[in-house]
Design a protein around this motif. Structure first.
Motif: not given
Length: 449
Positions: A81-83, A89-91, A227-232, A246-249
């Motif tokens: 879930g979302v913390v 960041l969604l690309g 800088m961001v916490d999550v990169v998707l 897919r999550g890369v970070k």
């Protein structure tokens, strides 16, 4: 009135130089430097509070629990879930469904009783309403705001007090104190830092959409991803209906998980059984050059079909084309087949494809690629109810793979009857499901052909 100091920033990596250069010294790209005003503000940090160092066991734990997004597949990729207080960041490619996914998430969170602010710099509220009606999103807790000025967005945050904010997209946002155009390195970097500071100080979860370049990377400086916490990344072919998230970070979970969605006229729907989804076109008869391989994406086993086509070349130099697997890995496997098994592939064109557009990075698919190439070369079909897995060594040996029990269990549940695996002890039994062990590529050939 003092003149503002200017410099040149690379639009690919954010490298700074005081004079223009044809080639970037940071990333090596050509003609990427653009003149911008140098930002001399010292307040760029994410956390500005003054605190004394404390022992780790004296730091208060986070009280807030993860917030569900309303989509199990997205929750899986995020780690549950979302913390609260995270910046995500969604690309993805244009038209892949980024705005559709986040609007559905915003509607689900608002329906659960939380306030959500959807900020769009590319669409008007009327356009967002049209898409929301098509997706069936309608909640009083979802606020829509069309704005590109980030200072104005911060003012509305104080009024709405949301638990979740969606910014679509970061390349359209700007700060009035920076004279460069929206989407430039300075604007993207400073806007991302402002959003991160806002998320941490107010414990607001923020989703940010990022445009991608023609190479498939998120546009803007690479420092933004740090800088961001999550990169998707949202992946998929536009002419197909499925999408892969897919999550890369991920600072709060694993980056090995993937989420599978199917695009329809009413939005994105979750695919709870991806293996059956990717194998729904698996033929009812045996065909040369095809084999099914159980792969592992994070903790989820996934069965995919690998197809190979080997034919005599019409040119002086044979062609090698791959889709979904590494080109160099296929070339290595073909060299092993030629050296260890005597298959003369040097004068043949070879094409390898993973059905459905899935990309396989793990070495457990080596045996499947080798058998598919050999099947096409020999024009001998492999039993369609057989799955294979194993890492292939340069000497022709088949090495063990991880999570073997999960892969075998998934194949047995989907109705396959036989599995060829590397030789090892303690293999789990699956009733009538037959397990054959092979130590070398020659043994696997004897079992299959």
């Amino acid at each position: 009135m003092t003149a503002k100091k200017t410099g040149y920033y690379c639009q690919k990596c954010g490298h700074f130089t005081s004079r223009w250069m044809g080639r970037c010294a940071g990333c090596g790209e050509w003609n990427t430097y653009v003149e911008e005003v140098v930002i001399s503000s010292p307040k760029r940090g994410v956390m500005e509070r003054r605190e004394e160092p404390r022992p780790l066991d004296m730091v208060e734990p986070v009280d807030g629990q993860r917030r569900s997004t309303g989509m199990a597949e997205l929750n899986r990729v995020l780690g549950g879930g979302v913390v609260p207080g995270s910046l995500i960041l969604l690309g993805g490619d244009p038209g892949i469904g980024k705005s559709t996914l986040l609007l559905q998430v915003a509607g689900a969170v608002a329906f659960a009783g939380h306030r959500v602010l959807y900020v769009s710099g590319e669409e008007s509220p009327q356009q967002i309403r049209l898409r929301a009606d098509r997706l069936g999103v309608n909640s009083a807790g979802l606020y829509v705001y069309s704005q590109t000025n980030l200072e104005a967005v911060e003012e509305q945050l104080a009024k709405v007090n949301p638990a979740l904010v969606v910014v679509d997209s970061i390349q359209t946002m700007y700060l009035s104190g920076i004279t460069s155009a929206p989407g430039s390195v300075s604007q993207v970097r400073e806007c991302t830092a402002r959003l991160m500071r806002m998320a941490k100080e107010q414990s607001i979860s923020v989703f940010v959409v990022g445009h991608v370049t023609k190479e498939g990377m998120i546009a803007g400086p690479r420092v933004m991803e740090h800088m961001v916490d999550v990169v998707l990344y949202f992946e998929g072919e536009r002419h197909q209906t499925f999408r892969i998230l897919r999550g890369v970070k991920n600072r709060f979970g694993s980056t090995n998980e993937i989420g599978v969605f199917e695009m329809s006229g009413t939005g994105l729907s979750e695919v709870t059984n991806p293996s059956s989804f990717f194998l729904m076109d698996h033929g009812s008869r045996d065909v040369a050059g095809t084999v099914v391989v159980p792969t592992l994406e994070g903790t989820r086993p996934l069965l995919v079909e690998i197809q190979a086509l080997v034919c005599p070349t019409s040119f002086g130099l044979p062609r090698r084309m791959t889709t979904g697997v590494d080109h160099n890995r296929v070339a290595l496997i073909m060299a092993v087949l030629e050296k260890r098994m005597g298959l003369m592939l040097g004068n043949c064109d070879a094409y390898v494809n993973v059905v459905g557009g899935v990309r396989i990075d793990e070495p457990a698919a080596d045996l499947g690629i080798a058998l598919a190439l050999a099947s096409s070369f020999r024009e001998r079909a492999i039993d369609r109810r057989t799955v294979v897995m194993g890492e292939l060594g340069l000497t022709g040996e088949i090495r063990p793979v991880t999570a073997l029990d999960k892969r075998i269990r998934e194949a047995a549940q989907l109705g396959f009857g036989c599995c060829i695996v590397p030789r090892q002890k303690g293999l789990p039994g699956q009733g009538t499901f037959r397990i054959q062990q092979a130590a070398t590529l020659a043994e696997a050939f004897d079992m299959v052909f």
